[in-house]
Design a protein around this motif. Structure first.
Motif, PDB file in Angstrom:
ATOM      1  N   SER A 150       0.836  -1.216   0.000  1.00 36.54           N
ATOM      2  CA  SER A 150       0.000   0.000   0.000  1.00 36.54           C
ATOM      3  C   SER A 150       0.865   1.258   0.000  1.00 36.54           C
ATOM      4  CB  SER A 150      -0.975   0.003   1.181  1.00 36.54           C
ATOM      5  OG  SER A 150      -0.294   0.225   2.401  1.00 36.54           O
ATOM      6  N   LEU A 151       2.061   1.172   0.578  1.00 36.85           N
ATOM      7  CA  LEU A 151       2.955   2.345   0.563  1.00 36.85           C
ATOM      8  C   LEU A 151       3.402   2.649  -0.867  1.00 36.85           C
ATOM      9  CD1 LEU A 151       4.598   4.549   1.960  1.00 36.85           C
ATOM     10  CD2 LEU A 151       6.415   2.866   2.358  1.00 36.85           C
ATOM     11  N   GLY A 152       3.765   1.586  -1.611  1.00 37.54           N
ATOM     12  CA  GLY A 152       4.176   1.774  -3.006  1.00 37.54           C
ATOM     13  C   GLY A 152       3.061   2.392  -3.832  1.00 37.54           C
ATOM     14  N   VAL A 153       1.862   1.840  -3.647  1.00 33.60           N
ATOM     15  CA  VAL A 153       0.703   2.367  -4.386  1.00 33.60           C
ATOM     16  C   VAL A 153       0.479   3.835  -4.016  1.00 33.60           C
ATOM     17  CG1 VAL A 153      -1.827   2.193  -4.544  1.00 33.60           C
ATOM     18  CG2 VAL A 153      -0.422   0.114  -4.641  1.00 33.60           C
ATOM     19  N   PHE A 154       0.561   4.107  -2.721  1.00 34.18           N
ATOM     20  CA  PHE A 154       0.257   5.458  -2.226  1.00 34.18           C
ATOM     21  C   PHE A 154       1.261   6.493  -2.740  1.00 34.18           C
ATOM     22  CE2 PHE A 154       0.165   8.793   1.082  1.00 34.18           C
ATOM     23  CZ  PHE A 154      -1.184   9.088   1.070  1.00 34.18           C
ATOM     24  N   LEU A 155       2.554   6.156  -2.670  1.00 35.57           N
ATOM     25  CA  LEU A 155       3.570   7.122  -3.111  1.00 35.57           C
ATOM     26  C   LEU A 155       3.450   7.387  -4.613  1.00 35.57           C
ATOM     27  CD1 LEU A 155       6.728   5.980  -1.094  1.00 35.57           C
ATOM     28  CD2 LEU A 155       5.196   7.897  -0.600  1.00 35.57           C
ATOM     29  N   THR A 156       3.128   6.343  -5.360  1.00 34.45           N
ATOM     30  CA  THR A 156       2.951   6.506  -6.805  1.00 34.45           C
ATOM     31  C   THR A 156       1.729   7.379  -7.088  1.00 34.45           C
ATOM     32  OG1 THR A 156       3.899   4.310  -7.049  1.00 34.45           O
ATOM     33  CG2 THR A 156       2.791   5.208  -8.965  1.00 34.45           C
ATOM     34  N   ALA A 157       0.674   7.136  -6.330  1.00 33.25           N
ATOM     35  CA  ALA A 157      -0.549   7.942  -6.513  1.00 33.25           C
ATOM     36  C   ALA A 157      -0.256   9.406  -6.190  1.00 33.25           C
ATOM     37  CB  ALA A 157      -1.666   7.417  -5.610  1.00 33.25           C
ATOM     38  N   CYS A 158       0.479   9.646  -5.117  1.00 32.56           N
ATOM     39  CA  CYS A 158       0.820  11.039  -4.753  1.00 32.56           C
ATOM     40  C   CYS A 158       1.573  11.693  -5.907  1.00 32.56           C
ATOM     41  CB  CYS A 158       1.678  11.078  -3.481  1.00 32.56           C
ATOM     42  SG  CYS A 158       0.739  10.731  -1.989  1.00 32.56           S
ATOM     43  N   ALA A 159       2.562  10.978  -6.454  1.00 33.16           N
ATOM     44  CA  ALA A 159       3.352  11.547  -7.556  1.00 33.16           C
ATOM     45  C   ALA A 159       2.434  11.899  -8.719  1.00 33.16           C
ATOM     46  CB  ALA A 159       4.429  10.557  -7.996  1.00 33.16           C
ATOM     47  N   SER A 160       1.489  11.015  -9.025  1.00 31.02           N
ATOM     48  CA  SER A 160       0.650  11.276 -10.200  1.00 31.02           C
ATOM     49  C   SER A 160      -0.346  12.402  -9.938  1.00 31.02           C
ATOM     50  CB  SER A 160      -0.056   9.998 -10.665  1.00 31.02           C
ATOM     51  OG  SER A 160      -1.103   9.718  -9.789  1.00 31.02           O
ATOM     52  N   LEU A 161      -0.663  12.666  -8.681  1.00 34.64           N
ATOM     53  CA  LEU A 161      -1.603  13.752  -8.358  1.00 34.64           C
ATOM     54  C   LEU A 161      -0.877  15.068  -8.054  1.00 34.64           C
ATOM     55  CD1 LEU A 161      -4.042  11.742  -6.030  1.00 34.64           C
ATOM     56  CD2 LEU A 161      -4.594  12.680  -8.281  1.00 34.64           C
ATOM     57  N   GLY A 162       0.466  15.056  -8.179  1.00 30.63           N
ATOM     58  CA  GLY A 162       1.232  16.279  -7.908  1.00 30.63           C
ATOM     59  C   GLY A 162       1.301  16.622  -6.426  1.00 30.63           C
ATOM     60  N   ILE A 163       1.244  15.601  -5.589  1.00 30.32           N
ATOM     61  CA  ILE A 163       1.286  15.817  -4.130  1.00 30.32           C
ATOM     62  C   ILE A 163       2.665  15.406  -3.623  1.00 30.32           C
ATOM     63  CG2 ILE A 163       0.340  14.980  -1.923  1.00 30.32           C
ATOM     64  CD1 ILE A 163      -2.324  14.474  -3.399  1.00 30.32           C
ATOM     65  N   ASP A 164       3.277  16.247  -2.791  1.00 33.66           N
ATOM     66  CA  ASP A 164       4.575  15.892  -2.211  1.00 33.66           C
ATOM     67  C   ASP A 164       4.364  14.971  -1.007  1.00 33.66           C
ATOM     68  OD1 ASP A 164       6.091  17.448  -3.994  1.00 33.66           O
ATOM     69  OD2 ASP A 164       5.596  19.258  -2.877  1.00 33.66           O
ATOM     70  N   ALA A 165       5.329  14.066  -0.791  1.00 31.36           N
ATOM     71  CA  ALA A 165       5.136  13.056   0.263  1.00 31.36           C
ATOM     72  C   ALA A 165       6.446  12.679   0.948  1.00 31.36           C
ATOM     73  CB  ALA A 165       4.487  11.809  -0.351  1.00 31.36           C
ATOM     74  N   THR A 166       6.317  12.231   2.198  1.00 27.51           N
ATOM     75  CA  THR A 166       7.458  11.706   2.960  1.00 27.51           C
ATOM     76  C   THR A 166       7.042  10.403   3.632  1.00 27.51           C
ATOM     77  OG1 THR A 166       7.897  13.998   3.608  1.00 27.51           O
ATOM     78  CG2 THR A 166       9.223  12.281   4.693  1.00 27.51           C
ATOM     79  N   PRO A 167       7.539   9.254   3.124  1.00 28.11           N
ATOM     80  CA  PRO A 167       7.271   8.002   3.851  1.00 28.11           C
ATOM     81  C   PRO A 167       8.156   8.008   5.098  1.00 28.11           C
ATOM     82  CG  PRO A 167       8.722   7.597   1.963  1.00 28.11           C
ATOM     83  CD  PRO A 167       8.392   9.059   1.935  1.00 28.11           C
ATOM     84  N   MET A 168       7.628   7.518   6.234  1.00 33.82           N
ATOM     85  CA  MET A 168       8.418   7.582   7.476  1.00 33.82           C
ATOM     86  C   MET A 168       8.301   6.308   8.306  1.00 33.82           C
ATOM     87  SD  MET A 168       7.372  11.424   8.710  1.00 33.82           S
ATOM     88  CE  MET A 168       5.668  10.914   8.862  1.00 33.82           C
ATOM     89  N   GLU A 169       9.387   5.549   8.321  1.00 34.38           N
ATOM     90  CA  GLU A 169       9.479   4.463   9.304  1.00 34.38           C
ATOM     91  C   GLU A 169      10.073   5.016  10.599  1.00 34.38           C
ATOM     92  OE1 GLU A 169      11.878   1.544   7.192  1.00 34.38           O
ATOM     93  OE2 GLU A 169      10.156   0.188   7.103  1.00 34.38           O
ATOM     94  N   GLY A 170      10.677   6.186  10.489  1.00 36.82           N
ATOM     95  CA  GLY A 170      11.340   6.797  11.648  1.00 36.82           C
ATOM     96  C   GLY A 170      10.357   7.444  12.602  1.00 36.82           C
ATOM     97  N   ILE A 171       9.422   6.642  13.086  1.00 36.71           N
ATOM     98  CA  ILE A 171       8.455   7.113  14.089  1.00 36.71           C
ATOM     99  C   ILE A 171       8.367   6.038  15.175  1.00 36.71           C
ATOM    100  CG2 ILE A 171       7.077   8.441  12.427  1.00 36.71           C
ATOM    101  CD1 ILE A 171       5.081   6.047  12.440  1.00 36.71           C
ATOM    102  N   GLU A 172       7.817   6.407  16.329  1.00 38.80           N
ATOM    103  CA  GLU A 172       7.658   5.411  17.405  1.00 38.80           C
ATOM    104  C   GLU A 172       6.275   4.763  17.246  1.00 38.80           C
ATOM    105  OE1 GLU A 172       9.322   6.542  21.335  1.00 38.80           O
ATOM    106  OE2 GLU A 172       9.647   8.480  20.370  1.00 38.80           O
ATOM    107  N   GLY A 173       6.263   3.670  16.496  1.00 41.59           N
ATOM    108  CA  GLY A 173       5.003   3.028  16.121  1.00 41.59           C
ATOM    109  C   GLY A 173       4.131   2.639  17.320  1.00 41.59           C
ATOM    110  N   TYR A 174       4.766   2.152  18.398  1.00 43.10           N
ATOM    111  CA  TYR A 174       3.971   1.740  19.566  1.00 43.10           C
ATOM    112  C   TYR A 174       3.290   2.946  20.204  1.00 43.10           C
ATOM    113  CZ  TYR A 174       5.706  -3.015  19.328  1.00 43.10           C
ATOM    114  OH  TYR A 174       5.957  -4.296  18.912  1.00 43.10           O
ATOM    115  N   LYS A 175       3.995   4.088  20.179  1.00 50.34           N
ATOM    116  CA  LYS A 175       3.384   5.299  20.771  1.00 50.34           C
ATOM    117  C   LYS A 175       2.261   5.836  19.885  1.00 50.34           C
ATOM    118  CE  LYS A 175       7.045   6.352  23.900  1.00 50.34           C
ATOM    119  NZ  LYS A 175       8.311   7.049  24.089  1.00 50.34           N
ATOM    120  N   TYR A 176       2.441   5.758  18.571  1.00 48.61           N
ATOM    121  CA  TYR A 176       1.349   6.132  17.659  1.00 48.61           C
ATOM    122  C   TYR A 176       0.118   5.260  17.981  1.00 48.61           C
ATOM    123  CZ  TYR A 176       3.416   9.212  14.011  1.00 48.61           C
ATOM    124  OH  TYR A 176       3.946  10.262  13.290  1.00 48.61           O
TER     125      TYR A 176
END
Ligand code: FMN
Length: 199
Positions: A128-154
């Motif tokens: 879903s990340l691959g699909v999402f980043l590609t969709a953002c590119a095609s819609l002219g939306i800038d994006a930042t994928p982030m694994e650098g977050i504290e997932g348990y705290k989220y």
């Protein structure tokens, strides 16, 4: 722009213009596109949370390591959560998938150690990340994928019961001084012929 050009010009945005918001129509398209992500046996072991609320973004920014400022400044933060309760997963697929898919899960995946089943589900959410980043590119939306977050705290802040935050993506419009723009920082990849071969 053709698809190759789209991939050549997209890049990971490092700084956002906090005054630029993504249109509601584009957000709606992104939601529909995410929901169309393919997955093994159509398992869809995930949910996605779109966050525009500044107070909640600021709270999550506090548990986003080096990504803090982007989470504060972006237009929307999308949180990608994978199911981490196997009983919940089995109930979800039993209610939504044809018997053949459920039987495939019960025969080939369920007998595996729990960590392997969870790793299989985590593999799916990255599609879903691959699909999402590609969709953002095609819609002219800038994006930042982030694994650098504290997932348990989220997970805790969002009050998730059967899911675990795996990663998040900021979207919005880049700041004009974003140093990761291609004009300042050319895209780098390992040489294609070292990675891709023909036999
Ligand atoms: C799964 C994943 C996790 C990433 N995590 C972060 C992150 O936490 N913060 C960040 O600034 N960039 C992050 N990135 C961006 C990568 O560093 C970037 O995609 C890579 O360097 C290639 O650059 P490009 O996206 O500009 O082509 C991540 C990318 C992916 C795919």
């Amino acid at each position: 722009m053709n698809f190759l050009e789209l991939m050549q010009q997209r890049y990971t945005t490092k700084r956002y213009n906090p005054n630029e918001k993504i249109d509601v129509e584009k957000i709606e398209q992104l939601k529909q596109i995410l929901n169309l992500t393919p997955s093994s046996i159509n398992s869809q072991p995930w949910n996605f949370i779109f966050i525009e609320n500044q107070e909640l973004k600021t709270k999550l920014a506090g548990v986003s390591r080096h990504n803090t400022q982007r989470v504060i400044d972006c237009s929307h933060l999308i949180v990608f959560n994978v199911i981490n309760n196997l009983d919940f997963f089995e109930k979800q697929i039993s209610e939504n998938l044809p018997d053949a898919a459920v039987n495939y899960y019960k025969t080939f995946l369920k007998p595996l150690p729990e960590e392997e089943v969870k790793a299989w589900m985590k593999n799916q959410i990255y599609i879903s990340l691959g699909v999402f980043l590609t969709a953002c590119a095609s819609l002219g939306i800038d994006a930042t994928p982030m694994e650098g977050i504290e997932g348990y705290k989220y997970t805790e802040i969002l009050g998730l019961e059967n899911h675990l935050t795996t990663f998040a993506v900021c979207i919005g419009k880049h700041h004009e001084e974003d140093t990761n723009q291609l004009k300042f920082h050319a895209k780098k990849r390992i040489e294609k012929d070292k990675i891709i071969s023909e036999i």
